[in-house]
Motif scaffolding. Structure first.
Motif, PDB file in Angstrom:
ATOM      1  N   ALA A  91      40.462  39.066  32.485  1.00  0.00           N
ATOM      2  CA  ALA A  91      40.991  40.157  33.306  1.00  0.00           C
ATOM      3  C   ALA A  91      41.803  39.592  34.460  1.00  0.00           C
ATOM      4  CB  ALA A  91      39.834  41.005  33.848  1.00  0.00           C
ATOM      5  N   LEU A  92      42.795  40.339  34.896  1.00  0.00           N
ATOM      6  CA  LEU A  92      43.569  39.950  36.064  1.00  0.00           C
ATOM      7  C   LEU A  92      42.772  40.269  37.322  1.00  0.00           C
ATOM      8  CD1 LEU A  92      47.183  41.198  35.233  1.00  0.00           C
ATOM      9  CD2 LEU A  92      46.017  39.117  34.498  1.00  0.00           C
ATOM     10  N   ASP A  93      42.771  39.330  38.256  1.00  0.00           N
ATOM     11  CA  ASP A  93      42.170  39.606  39.555  1.00  0.00           C
ATOM     12  C   ASP A  93      43.119  40.480  40.367  1.00  0.00           C
ATOM     13  OD1 ASP A  93      39.791  38.028  39.297  1.00  0.00           O
ATOM     14  OD2 ASP A  93      41.031  36.240  39.519  1.00  0.00           O
ATOM     15  N   VAL A  94      42.561  41.372  41.142  1.00  0.00           N
ATOM     16  CA  VAL A  94      43.360  42.243  41.998  1.00  0.00           C
ATOM     17  C   VAL A  94      43.238  41.731  43.436  1.00  0.00           C
ATOM     18  CG1 VAL A  94      43.769  44.587  42.795  1.00  0.00           C
ATOM     19  CG2 VAL A  94      42.931  44.192  40.467  1.00  0.00           C
ATOM     20  N   TRP A  95      44.312  41.152  43.944  1.00  0.00           N
ATOM     21  CA  TRP A  95      44.318  40.590  45.297  1.00  0.00           C
ATOM     22  C   TRP A  95      44.939  41.594  46.256  1.00  0.00           C
ATOM     23  CZ3 TRP A  95      42.000  35.981  46.134  1.00  0.00           C
ATOM     24  CH2 TRP A  95      41.748  35.176  45.007  1.00  0.00           C
ATOM     25  N   THR A  96      44.239  41.881  47.322  1.00  0.00           N
ATOM     26  CA  THR A  96      44.757  42.793  48.337  1.00  0.00           C
ATOM     27  C   THR A  96      44.591  42.168  49.718  1.00  0.00           C
ATOM     28  OG1 THR A  96      42.614  43.920  48.481  1.00  0.00           O
ATOM     29  CG2 THR A  96      44.260  44.886  47.006  1.00  0.00           C
ATOM     30  N   THR A  97      45.483  42.508  50.618  1.00  0.00           N
ATOM     31  CA  THR A  97      45.368  42.046  52.003  1.00  0.00           C
ATOM     32  C   THR A  97      44.854  43.187  52.869  1.00  0.00           C
ATOM     33  OG1 THR A  97      47.690  42.624  52.396  1.00  0.00           O
ATOM     34  CG2 THR A  97      47.212  40.348  51.788  1.00  0.00           C
ATOM     35  N   PHE A 131      52.240  48.482  50.303  1.00  0.00           N
ATOM     36  CA  PHE A 131      51.864  49.814  50.779  1.00  0.00           C
ATOM     37  C   PHE A 131      52.278  49.914  52.243  1.00  0.00           C
ATOM     38  CE2 PHE A 131      48.911  48.649  47.434  1.00  0.00           C
ATOM     39  CZ  PHE A 131      48.964  49.761  46.598  1.00  0.00           C
ATOM     40  N   ASP A 132      53.113  50.893  52.549  1.00  0.00           N
ATOM     41  CA  ASP A 132      53.539  51.055  53.932  1.00  0.00           C
ATOM     42  C   ASP A 132      53.489  52.538  54.302  1.00  0.00           C
ATOM     43  OD1 ASP A 132      55.578  51.556  52.167  1.00  0.00           O
ATOM     44  OD2 ASP A 132      57.168  50.766  53.430  1.00  0.00           O
ATOM     45  N   ASP A 133      52.853  52.800  55.398  1.00  0.00           N
ATOM     46  CA  ASP A 133      52.711  54.163  55.913  1.00  0.00           C
ATOM     47  C   ASP A 133      53.429  54.216  57.261  1.00  0.00           C
ATOM     48  OD1 ASP A 133      52.000  56.705  56.514  1.00  0.00           O
ATOM     49  OD2 ASP A 133      49.832  56.366  56.562  1.00  0.00           O
ATOM     50  N   LYS A 134      54.635  54.755  57.236  1.00  0.00           N
ATOM     51  CA  LYS A 134      55.461  54.790  58.441  1.00  0.00           C
ATOM     52  C   LYS A 134      55.050  55.947  59.350  1.00  0.00           C
ATOM     53  CE  LYS A 134      58.277  51.506  56.983  1.00  0.00           C
ATOM     54  NZ  LYS A 134      58.409  50.222  57.661  1.00  0.00           N
ATOM     55  N   GLY A 135      54.982  55.691  60.623  1.00  0.00           N
ATOM     56  CA  GLY A 135      54.710  56.731  61.594  1.00  0.00           C
ATOM     57  C   GLY A 135      53.385  57.432  61.377  1.00  0.00           C
ATOM     58  N   ASN A 136      52.346  56.657  61.075  1.00  0.00           N
ATOM     59  CA  ASN A 136      51.027  57.249  60.858  1.00  0.00           C
ATOM     60  C   ASN A 136      50.514  57.883  62.151  1.00  0.00           C
ATOM     61  OD1 ASN A 136      48.003  57.263  60.780  1.00  0.00           O
ATOM     62  ND2 ASN A 136      48.365  56.526  58.704  1.00  0.00           N
ATOM     63  N   SER A 193      49.943  47.060  53.934  1.00  0.00           N
ATOM     64  CA  SER A 193      49.020  46.235  53.164  1.00  0.00           C
ATOM     65  C   SER A 193      49.700  45.899  51.840  1.00  0.00           C
ATOM     66  CB  SER A 193      47.680  46.947  52.927  1.00  0.00           C
ATOM     67  OG  SER A 193      47.870  48.107  52.135  1.00  0.00           O
ATOM     68  N   THR A 194      49.169  44.913  51.130  1.00  0.00           N
ATOM     69  CA  THR A 194      49.815  44.468  49.894  1.00  0.00           C
ATOM     70  C   THR A 194      48.791  44.286  48.775  1.00  0.00           C
ATOM     71  OG1 THR A 194      49.607  42.144  50.594  1.00  0.00           O
ATOM     72  CG2 THR A 194      51.671  43.273  51.103  1.00  0.00           C
ATOM     73  N   LEU A 195      49.297  44.288  47.540  1.00  0.00           N
ATOM     74  CA  LEU A 195      48.461  44.116  46.352  1.00  0.00           C
ATOM     75  C   LEU A 195      49.200  43.257  45.338  1.00  0.00           C
ATOM     76  CD1 LEU A 195      46.438  46.758  44.365  1.00  0.00           C
ATOM     77  CD2 LEU A 195      48.255  45.500  43.201  1.00  0.00           C
ATOM     78  N   LEU A 196      48.459  42.372  44.682  1.00  0.00           N
ATOM     79  CA  LEU A 196      49.023  41.521  43.635  1.00  0.00           C
ATOM     80  C   LEU A 196      47.966  41.298  42.560  1.00  0.00           C
ATOM     81  CD1 LEU A 196      51.143  39.495  42.484  1.00  0.00           C
ATOM     82  CD2 LEU A 196      50.113  37.757  43.954  1.00  0.00           C
ATOM     83  N   LYS A 197      48.357  41.458  41.306  1.00  0.00           N
ATOM     84  CA  LYS A 197      47.455  41.194  40.185  1.00  0.00           C
ATOM     85  C   LYS A 197      47.850  39.881  39.518  1.00  0.00           C
ATOM     86  CE  LYS A 197      46.214  45.953  38.901  1.00  0.00           C
ATOM     87  NZ  LYS A 197      46.216  46.942  37.786  1.00  0.00           N
ATOM     88  N   MET A 198      46.883  38.979  39.380  1.00  0.00           N
ATOM     89  CA  MET A 198      47.150  37.682  38.760  1.00  0.00           C
ATOM     90  C   MET A 198      45.870  37.173  38.112  1.00  0.00           C
ATOM     91  SD  MET A 198      49.320  35.085  38.259  1.00  0.00           S
ATOM     92  CE  MET A 198      50.591  35.030  39.516  1.00  0.00           C
TER      93      MET A 198
END
Length: 319
Positions: A76-82, A281-286, A295-300
């Motif tokens: 399975a690919l690992d799901v990396w998030t910051t 993932f970007d939420d402008k003017g929250n 925040s970011t996500l990468l599958k590897m």
């Protein structure tokens, strides 16, 4: 002040991939199975069964027909998030430089370092279905490890080790070459990733003529610092580590006093990687944070492609 424009996902994915490959050249020096990712999360690797037997001057007929029993390896690919970063509007108004770029750069650097370390670790583990469901992983067997053979040398205490270990010697790479030759591993596209201090020990073991030939074979654009014993060599601040019992230490775990550093030798088609989604993932003017949130996500994922481990070796410090 106008809001920062939304970053296109296509641009973000290209930016991450370019940085990922630049900082982790080994990601490009393995078999790529990204196109075989199923459902965005799993890779299936077909494994050919036993080859047919041969018989000289066959005299008994009919011969017995057997069906080749093919299997499949799965990972399975690992799901990396910051963790999300908060950029308040007040800071955006006051700062004279683009803090947004700096924040996103931190996220990319964090992902790159973690993914690069984890892939090397995954290449020395064999994933297989567990009884009752799930997946287990076996460590690289002792038969695929080579102990360093140089002079006793004090360890670098910054890694958490104590005492002395035998230094890395060029003869250790030659043993790895002989082992792969004996296993009939393809002689092209063999690589060796050496931990920085072990790499320096390797250089110290070379004669003047060996050093000249080694340096003359470098291809720095690809991260290759030289070639020796049929291996294209790369240098990295951290590669692998094992406990005194031979169990691989997971990336990010502190080393114990008796743990041993390791280097990795591989043939390109013996290890694999697969890359999935890359998202920003970007939420402008929250309104809850009075600014922007990123925040970011990468599958590897990756693993050794062969159940018999041929084409994968670790050179491990000996006490």
């Amino acid at each position: 002040m106008a809001q920062n424009p939304k970053v296109p996902q296509e641009f973000w994915a290209q930016y991450v991939v370019e940085k990922l490959w630049k900082e982790n050249p080994h990601l490009a020096l393995c078999y790529d199975e990204s196109s075989f990712v199923t459902g965005g999360s799993v890779v299936y690797i077909p494994q050919a069964g036993a080859k047919p037997a041969t018989q000289r001057n066959r005299s008994v007929y009919p011969a017995t027909a057997t069906k080749r029993a093919d299997t499949a390896l799965v990972y399975a690919l690992d799901v990396w998030t910051t963790d999300p970063s908060h950029l308040p509007l007040a800071e955006q108004l006051e700062l004279s430089y683009q803090k947004t770029d700096s924040v996103l750069g931190d996220h990319v650097s964090t992902l790159i370092e973690a993914v690069g370390d984890e892939l090397l670790y995954n290449w020395i583990r064999a994933f297989k279905p567990a009884v009752g469901g799930g997946v287990t992983a076996d460590n690289l067997p002792a038969s695929k490890k080579i102990a360093t053979s140089g002079a006793d040398t004090a360890v670098n205490s910054v890694d958490g080790q104590t005492g002395t270990r035998k230094a890395f010697h060029y003869r250790d790479l030659q043993k790895g070459q002989a082992m792969m030759n004996k296993d009939n591993v393809a002689k092209g596209e063999r690589y060796a990733m050496l931990e920085s201090y072990m790499y320096q020990q390797f250089l110290d073991s070379l004669s003047a003529n060996q050093m000249a030939a080694f340096q003359g074979s470098a291809d720095l654009a690809k991260g290759i610092v030289g070639e020796f014993a049929g291996f294209k060599i790369l240098d990295r601040s951290s590669v692998l580590a094992f406990t005194s019992a031979g169990v691989a230490v997971a990336p990010g775990e502190a080393l114990g006093a008796t743990d041993n550093l390791g280097c990795l030798l591989w043939q390109k088609n013996s290890v694999t990687k697969a890359m999935g989604d890359t998202k920003l993932f970007d939420d402008k003017g929250n309104p809850l944070y009075y600014g922007d949130v990123y925040s970011t996500l990468l599958k590897m994922g990756g693993r050794c492609r062969r159940e018999d481990w041929k084409g994968v070796i670790s050179i491990v410090q000996a006490a």
